[in-house]
Enzyme design. Structure first.
Site, PDB file in Angstrom:
ATOM      1  N   GLY A 105       1.117  -0.462  -4.626  1.00  0.00           N
ATOM      2  CA  GLY A 105       0.160  -1.457  -5.087  1.00  0.00           C
ATOM      3  C   GLY A 105       0.559  -2.088  -6.405  1.00  0.00           C
ATOM      4  O   GLY A 105       1.074  -1.417  -7.299  1.00  0.00           O
ATOM      5  N   TYR A 115      -7.718  -2.547  -5.545  1.00  0.00           N
ATOM      6  CA  TYR A 115      -6.851  -3.697  -5.821  1.00  0.00           C
ATOM      7  C   TYR A 115      -7.641  -4.967  -5.548  1.00  0.00           C
ATOM      8  O   TYR A 115      -8.270  -5.122  -4.509  1.00  0.00           O
ATOM      9  CB  TYR A 115      -5.582  -3.621  -4.973  1.00  0.00           C
ATOM     10  CG  TYR A 115      -4.702  -2.478  -5.393  1.00  0.00           C
ATOM     11  CD1 TYR A 115      -3.788  -2.627  -6.435  1.00  0.00           C
ATOM     12  CD2 TYR A 115      -4.820  -1.225  -4.795  1.00  0.00           C
ATOM     13  CE1 TYR A 115      -3.001  -1.562  -6.856  1.00  0.00           C
ATOM     14  CE2 TYR A 115      -4.037  -0.156  -5.210  1.00  0.00           C
ATOM     15  CZ  TYR A 115      -3.131  -0.333  -6.239  1.00  0.00           C
ATOM     16  OH  TYR A 115      -2.358   0.722  -6.659  1.00  0.00           O
ATOM     17  N   GLY A 161       2.482   3.749  -2.973  1.00  0.00           N
ATOM     18  CA  GLY A 161       1.945   3.428  -1.659  1.00  0.00           C
ATOM     19  C   GLY A 161       3.012   3.043  -0.658  1.00  0.00           C
ATOM     20  O   GLY A 161       2.825   3.199   0.549  1.00  0.00           O
ATOM     21  N   ASP A 185       2.234   8.220  -7.667  1.00  0.00           N
ATOM     22  CA  ASP A 185       0.770   8.252  -7.726  1.00  0.00           C
ATOM     23  C   ASP A 185       0.245   8.883  -9.010  1.00  0.00           C
ATOM     24  O   ASP A 185      -0.619   8.322  -9.700  1.00  0.00           O
ATOM     25  CB  ASP A 185       0.212   9.008  -6.517  1.00  0.00           C
ATOM     26  CG  ASP A 185       0.152   8.135  -5.266  1.00  0.00           C
ATOM     27  OD1 ASP A 185       0.613   6.983  -5.340  1.00  0.00           O
ATOM     28  OD2 ASP A 185      -0.343   8.600  -4.235  1.00  0.00           O
ATOM     29  N   SER A 190      -3.424   7.867  -9.625  1.00  0.00           N
ATOM     30  CA  SER A 190      -3.785   7.648  -8.228  1.00  0.00           C
ATOM     31  C   SER A 190      -3.316   8.840  -7.414  1.00  0.00           C
ATOM     32  O   SER A 190      -2.537   9.666  -7.893  1.00  0.00           O
ATOM     33  CB  SER A 190      -3.134   6.356  -7.710  1.00  0.00           C
ATOM     34  OG  SER A 190      -3.450   6.125  -6.349  1.00  0.00           O
ATOM     35  N   TYR A 287      -6.221   5.772  36.132  1.00  0.00           N
ATOM     36  CA  TYR A 287      -6.644   4.533  36.788  1.00  0.00           C
ATOM     37  C   TYR A 287      -5.561   3.967  37.708  1.00  0.00           C
ATOM     38  O   TYR A 287      -5.861   3.199  38.638  1.00  0.00           O
ATOM     39  CB  TYR A 287      -7.005   3.479  35.745  1.00  0.00           C
ATOM     40  CG  TYR A 287      -8.354   3.669  35.099  1.00  0.00           C
ATOM     41  CD1 TYR A 287      -9.234   4.655  35.520  1.00  0.00           C
ATOM     42  CD2 TYR A 287      -8.752   2.843  34.049  1.00  0.00           C
ATOM     43  CE1 TYR A 287     -10.467   4.820  34.923  1.00  0.00           C
ATOM     44  CE2 TYR A 287      -9.989   2.998  33.447  1.00  0.00           C
ATOM     45  CZ  TYR A 287     -10.841   3.994  33.883  1.00  0.00           C
ATOM     46  OH  TYR A 287     -12.058   4.148  33.278  1.00  0.00           O
TER      47      TYR A 287
END
EC number: 4.1.3.36
Length: 314
Positions: A105, A115, A161, A185, A190, A287
């Site tokens: 981020g 954010y 991230g 992080d 974070s 199916y």
């Protein structure tokens, strides 16, 4: 988080060793408005290429980036003629020639609620009327749950991230020269308490996963390969070629089997959601059988079903 520009991942021959071969791809129709993401389809194979397109900031994402990323990944998910998604980052940086897959981020527009949408790249351009987002987590779930094989091509920095995105992908191939892995992080207050950490521990073991998060060190492609978080290491200029080779091998196999395999691998860690996804694909298989057709037809024709032709397997 944006990785420091002075660290490894910089290339003095960045343009000449670019792994992207424009002749192998065509732009996907209907996505001309993309700014932060590029979306291509291979000219021959059932493979698409999704790439972060903010190389000047090490492909850090903002909310608009994530909006576009989710949109194109969901399109790939719903395209019946797509079997493999290659997720990577465009580059090199026009500033210093550095390479990045995704550095997480963009901290410049991170607020207390997540954010934030902004007209520019600084805090004073934030749209205060819109709440902050953490919807990169929705992208993680989309990658995890989509019935396609997602291969991450780490061509430079995978940080914060971006590191978690590589973790959640089905497979990871990394550039020998420029791939760098760093979980930032804890450096920025974070933490990824979901797939980015727990699934990483499944890949490399608890001790290495805790090392990666607690110490926040930088690791090469070879080191991550030895740990078990990277499937293969390739020469930088050949990274996407190798990715396409892997994709072609995957696409040469049964689509239904590949879907069932992905959901089977996910089932143990994904709990009831994983069970539902696997069971949904099993229902689709059912199916397709004459037995299921008999059940449907009997209902519509208002008659008792005749199950006698169908064995009770053991």
């Amino acid at each position: 988080m944006v990785a420091p520009a002075g660290e490894q991942g910089r290339s003095s021959t960045a343009l000449s060793d670019n792994p992207f071969d424009a002749k192998a791809w065509r732009l996907v129709d209907g996505f001309d408005d993309l700014t932060d993401i590029t979306y291509h389809r291979h000219v021959d194979d059932a493979t698409v290429r999704v790439a972060f397109n903010r190389p000047e900031v090490r492909n850090a994402f903002r909310p608009h980036t994530v909006d576009e990323l989710y949109r194109v990944l969901d399109h790939a998910r719903m395209s019946p003629d797509v079997g493999v998604v290659l997720l990577t980052g465009n580059g090199p940086s026009p500033k210093d020639g550095g390479w990045a897959f995704c550095s997480g981020g963009d901290q410049r527009i991170r607020g207390r609620s997540g954010y934030q949408y902004a007209s520019g790249d600084t805090a004073d351009t934030v749209d205060v009327a819109r709440a902050g987002r953490l919807h990169i987590l929705e992208v993680q779930r989309l990658i995890r749950f989509m019935p396609k094989v997602v291969i991450c091509l780490v061509n430079g920095w995978a940080a914060g991230g971006g590191h978690s995105l590589h973790v959640v992908c089905d497979l990871t191939l990394a550039s020998r020269e420029y791939a760098r892995f760093k979980q930032t992080d804890a450096d920025v207050g974070s933490f990824d308490g979901g797939y980015g950490s727990a699934y990483l521990a499944r890949q490399v073991g608890q001790k290495f996963a805790r090392e990666i998060f607690f110490l926040g060190r930088t690791y090469t492609a070879e080191q991550m390969h030895q740990m078990g978080a990277v499937n293969a290491v390739a020469e930088h200029a050949e990274l996407e070629t190798v990715g396409l080779q892997w994709a072609a091998e995957i696409n040469a196999k049964s689509p239904q089997a590949q879907r069932m395999l992905k959901f089977a691998f996910n089932l143990l860690d994904d709990g009831l959601v994983g069970q539902q996804l696997f069971a949904g694909e099993a229902t689709r298989l059912a199916y397709m059988t004459d037995e299921a057709v008999e059940g449907r037809d009997a209902f519509l024709q208002k008659r008792p079903p005749d199950w006698s032709p169908f064995p009770r397997y053991f």
